[in-house]
Design a protein around this motif. Structure first.
Motif, PDB file in Angstrom:
ATOM      1  N   LEU A  17       0.837  -1.194   0.000  1.00 18.73           N
ATOM      2  CA  LEU A  17       0.000   0.000   0.000  1.00 18.73           C
ATOM      3  C   LEU A  17       0.874   1.247   0.000  1.00 18.73           C
ATOM      4  O   LEU A  17       1.839   1.335   0.750  1.00 18.73           O
ATOM      5  N   TYR A  18       0.524   2.176  -0.867  1.00 16.96           N
ATOM      6  CA  TYR A  18       1.230   3.447  -0.948  1.00 16.96           C
ATOM      7  C   TYR A  18       0.216   4.565  -0.766  1.00 16.96           C
ATOM      8  O   TYR A  18      -0.872   4.502  -1.317  1.00 16.96           O
ATOM      9  N   THR A  19       0.596   5.569  -0.014  1.00 17.60           N
ATOM     10  CA  THR A  19      -0.259   6.745   0.094  1.00 17.60           C
ATOM     11  C   THR A  19       0.456   7.907  -0.590  1.00 17.60           C
ATOM     12  O   THR A  19       1.665   8.064  -0.459  1.00 17.60           O
ATOM     13  N   VAL A  20      -0.319   8.677  -1.332  1.00 16.78           N
ATOM     14  CA  VAL A  20       0.236   9.824  -2.041  1.00 16.78           C
ATOM     15  C   VAL A  20      -0.695  11.004  -1.808  1.00 16.78           C
ATOM     16  O   VAL A  20      -1.894  10.911  -2.064  1.00 16.78           O
ATOM     17  N   PRO A  21      -0.164  12.119  -1.318  1.00 17.94           N
ATOM     18  CA  PRO A  21      -1.010  13.304  -1.115  1.00 17.94           C
ATOM     19  C   PRO A  21      -1.608  13.800  -2.417  1.00 17.94           C
ATOM     20  O   PRO A  21      -1.074  13.551  -3.497  1.00 17.94           O
ATOM     21  N   GLY A  22      -2.707  14.524  -2.299  1.00 19.06           N
ATOM     22  CA  GLY A  22      -3.422  14.995  -3.474  1.00 19.06           C
ATOM     23  C   GLY A  22      -2.903  16.281  -4.084  1.00 19.06           C
ATOM     24  O   GLY A  22      -3.301  16.641  -5.178  1.00 19.06           O
ATOM     25  N   GLN A  23      -1.990  16.971  -3.407  1.00 19.54           N
ATOM     26  CA  GLN A  23      -1.519  18.251  -3.931  1.00 19.54           C
ATOM     27  C   GLN A  23      -0.786  18.068  -5.261  1.00 19.54           C
ATOM     28  O   GLN A  23      -0.108  17.078  -5.490  1.00 19.54           O
ATOM     29  N   VAL A  24      -0.896  19.080  -6.108  1.00 17.64           N
ATOM     30  CA  VAL A  24      -0.327  19.053  -7.451  1.00 17.64           C
ATOM     31  C   VAL A  24       1.184  18.800  -7.424  1.00 17.64           C
ATOM     32  O   VAL A  24       1.716  18.119  -8.304  1.00 17.64           O
ATOM     33  N   ILE A  25       1.888  19.280  -6.419  1.00 21.01           N
ATOM     34  CA  ILE A  25       3.341  19.119  -6.385  1.00 21.01           C
ATOM     35  C   ILE A  25       3.765  17.657  -6.280  1.00 21.01           C
ATOM     36  O   ILE A  25       4.916  17.322  -6.546  1.00 21.01           O
ATOM     37  N   ASN A  27       2.466  15.229  -8.150  1.00 21.00           N
ATOM     38  CA  ASN A  27       2.002  14.546  -9.350  1.00 21.00           C
ATOM     39  C   ASN A  27       3.036  13.555  -9.890  1.00 21.00           C
ATOM     40  O   ASN A  27       2.692  12.461 -10.329  1.00 21.00           O
ATOM     41  N   THR A  28       4.309  13.905  -9.869  1.00 21.78           N
ATOM     42  CA  THR A  28       5.348  12.997 -10.366  1.00 21.78           C
ATOM     43  C   THR A  28       5.372  11.714  -9.545  1.00 21.78           C
ATOM     44  O   THR A  28       5.490  10.614 -10.095  1.00 21.78           O
ATOM     45  N   THR A  29       5.241  11.832  -8.233  1.00 20.47           N
ATOM     46  CA  THR A  29       5.194  10.654  -7.360  1.00 20.47           C
ATOM     47  C   THR A  29       3.982   9.804  -7.690  1.00 20.47           C
ATOM     48  O   THR A  29       4.074   8.576  -7.784  1.00 20.47           O
ATOM     49  N   ARG A  30       2.829  10.442  -7.899  1.00 23.86           N
ATOM     50  CA  ARG A  30       1.610   9.693  -8.241  1.00 23.86           C
ATOM     51  C   ARG A  30       1.788   8.959  -9.566  1.00 23.86           C
ATOM     52  O   ARG A  30       1.349   7.816  -9.719  1.00 23.86           O
ATOM     53  N   GLN A  31       2.427   9.591 -10.529  1.00 20.75           N
ATOM     54  CA  GLN A  31       2.665   8.938 -11.823  1.00 20.75           C
ATOM     55  C   GLN A  31       3.515   7.681 -11.651  1.00 20.75           C
ATOM     56  O   GLN A  31       3.230   6.643 -12.248  1.00 20.75           O
ATOM     57  N   LEU A  32       4.558   7.767 -10.826  1.00 19.20           N
ATOM     58  CA  LEU A  32       5.423   6.598 -10.581  1.00 19.20           C
ATOM     59  C   LEU A  32       4.665   5.469  -9.901  1.00 19.20           C
ATOM     60  O   LEU A  32       4.800   4.310 -10.267  1.00 19.20           O
ATOM     61  N   VAL A  33       3.861   5.804  -8.912  1.00 18.44           N
ATOM     62  CA  VAL A  33       3.094   4.787  -8.182  1.00 18.44           C
ATOM     63  C   VAL A  33       2.078   4.118  -9.112  1.00 18.44           C
ATOM     64  O   VAL A  33       1.869   2.911  -9.045  1.00 18.44           O
ATOM     65  N   GLU A  53     -11.737  20.639  -5.197  1.00 14.55           N
ATOM     66  CA  GLU A  53     -10.445  19.943  -5.144  1.00 14.55           C
ATOM     67  C   GLU A  53     -10.630  18.436  -5.299  1.00 14.55           C
ATOM     68  O   GLU A  53      -9.819  17.771  -5.958  1.00 14.55           O
ATOM     69  N   ASN A  54     -11.669  17.875  -4.691  1.00 13.95           N
ATOM     70  CA  ASN A  54     -11.929  16.436  -4.813  1.00 13.95           C
ATOM     71  C   ASN A  54     -12.151  16.037  -6.263  1.00 13.95           C
ATOM     72  O   ASN A  54     -11.594  15.051  -6.745  1.00 13.95           O
ATOM     73  N   VAL A  55     -12.983  16.806  -6.970  1.00  9.34           N
ATOM     74  CA  VAL A  55     -13.288  16.497  -8.367  1.00  9.34           C
ATOM     75  C   VAL A  55     -12.010  16.584  -9.207  1.00  9.34           C
ATOM     76  O   VAL A  55     -11.720  15.691 -10.020  1.00  9.34           O
ATOM     77  N   GLU A  56     -11.225  17.638  -9.000  1.00  8.54           N
ATOM     78  CA  GLU A  56      -9.966  17.786  -9.732  1.00  8.54           C
ATOM     79  C   GLU A  56      -8.991  16.667  -9.380  1.00  8.54           C
ATOM     80  O   GLU A  56      -8.316  16.128 -10.260  1.00  8.54           O
ATOM     81  N   SER A  57      -8.911  16.313  -8.111  1.00  9.01           N
ATOM     82  CA  SER A  57      -7.984  15.264  -7.675  1.00  9.01           C
ATOM     83  C   SER A  57      -8.373  13.900  -8.230  1.00  9.01           C
ATOM     84  O   SER A  57      -7.499  13.084  -8.530  1.00  9.01           O
ATOM     85  N   LEU A  58      -9.657  13.628  -8.365  1.00 13.67           N
ATOM     86  CA  LEU A  58     -10.090  12.349  -8.927  1.00 13.67           C
ATOM     87  C   LEU A  58      -9.799  12.289 -10.427  1.00 13.67           C
ATOM     88  O   LEU A  58      -9.533  11.214 -10.967  1.00 13.67           O
ATOM     89  N   GLN A  59      -9.812  13.420 -11.089  1.00 16.76           N
ATOM     90  CA  GLN A  59      -9.481  13.448 -12.512  1.00 16.76           C
ATOM     91  C   GLN A  59      -7.995  13.166 -12.735  1.00 16.76           C
ATOM     92  O   GLN A  59      -7.598  12.597 -13.746  1.00 16.76           O
ATOM     93  N   ASN A  60      -7.163  13.533 -11.770  1.00 17.20           N
ATOM     94  CA  ASN A  60      -5.721  13.380 -11.923  1.00 17.20           C
ATOM     95  C   ASN A  60      -5.271  11.938 -12.156  1.00 17.20           C
ATOM     96  O   ASN A  60      -4.509  11.685 -13.096  1.00 17.20           O
ATOM     97  N   PRO A  61      -5.701  10.940 -11.354  1.00 15.12           N
ATOM     98  CA  PRO A  61      -5.264   9.571 -11.668  1.00 15.12           C
ATOM     99  C   PRO A  61      -5.782   9.102 -13.021  1.00 15.12           C
ATOM    100  O   PRO A  61      -5.084   8.370 -13.728  1.00 15.12           O
ATOM    101  N   ALA A  62      -6.975   9.522 -13.405  1.00 14.85           N
ATOM    102  CA  ALA A  62      -7.499   9.148 -14.721  1.00 14.85           C
ATOM    103  C   ALA A  62      -6.588   9.690 -15.822  1.00 14.85           C
ATOM    104  O   ALA A  62      -6.250   8.978 -16.769  1.00 14.85           O
ATOM    105  N   ASP A  63      -6.158  10.946 -15.683  1.00 16.53           N
ATOM    106  CA  ASP A  63      -5.262  11.550 -16.673  1.00 16.53           C
ATOM    107  C   ASP A  63      -3.900  10.862 -16.671  1.00 16.53           C
ATOM    108  O   ASP A  63      -3.334  10.580 -17.730  1.00 16.53           O
ATOM    109  N   ASN A  64      -3.366  10.608 -15.480  1.00 16.86           N
ATOM    110  CA  ASN A  64      -2.060   9.955 -15.388  1.00 16.86           C
ATOM    111  C   ASN A  64      -2.104   8.530 -15.938  1.00 16.86           C
ATOM    112  O   ASN A  64      -1.157   8.090 -16.584  1.00 16.86           O
ATOM    113  N   LEU A  65      -3.178   7.817 -15.683  1.00 21.01           N
ATOM    114  CA  LEU A  65      -3.312   6.461 -16.227  1.00 21.01           C
ATOM    115  C   LEU A  65      -3.416   6.500 -17.749  1.00 21.01           C
ATOM    116  O   LEU A  65      -2.846   5.658 -18.439  1.00 21.01           O
TER     117      LEU A  65
END
Length: 143
Positions: A17-25, A27-33, A53-65
């Motif tokens: 299990l990995y936890t990654v904060p939702g802040q934009v800074i 994003n690179t860590t989220r992409q790696l995970v 922020e929740n709506v934007e944050s949920l879009q982020n993994p979709a974009d990264n994937l």
């Protein structure tokens, strides 16, 4: 956080299990995970003022994937609506409308992490979804 679970066809399962904060800074860590992801738990903040922020944050993994040529709809995931104990928490139905408004809804859970409420239910659901996915994938399909 490594967790060992049941055996499937003689193989021991282990969850990392990995936890990654939702802040934009981050994003690179989220992409790696996300490169090796099998499942996702998206934790949203239940406070009304955090909905954008929740709506934007949920879009982020979709974009990264998508950048990894993967689709969020193909990956088991669950939603947890955290901070349910706060007086300004939005109703679950409202959060589902904003974050889980799709043809096939994913499981969602209310929670208050600092009280350990909803945490194990959320973890149990994603674990069950992943085990089910791998059991079905390892079972031969006959025509």
């Amino acid at each position: 956080l490594p967790i060992e679970a049941m055996s499937i066809k003689g193989f021991k399962t282990k969850f990392q299990l990995y936890t990654v904060p939702g802040q934009v800074i981050y994003n690179t860590t989220r992409q790696l995970v996300l490169r090796g992801v099998d499942g996702i738990v998206f934790v949203a903040d239940s406070q009304y003022e955090k909905m954008t922020e929740n709506v934007e944050s949920l879009q982020n993994p979709a974009d990264n994937l998508k950048a990894l040529k993967l689709n969020l709809a193909d990956i088991p995931y669950v939603l947890q609506y955290n901070k349910r104990d706060l007086p300004n928490a939005a109703p679950i139905e409202y959060m589902d409308f904003l974050l889980n408004n799709r043809e096939v809804q994913v499981p969602s859970f209310g929670g208050a992490a600092h009280k350990c409420e909803g945490v194990f239910e959320t973890l149990n659901m994603i674990t069950r979804m992943l085990l089910n996915k791998f059991i079905n994938r390892s079972t031969p399909q006959y025509a």
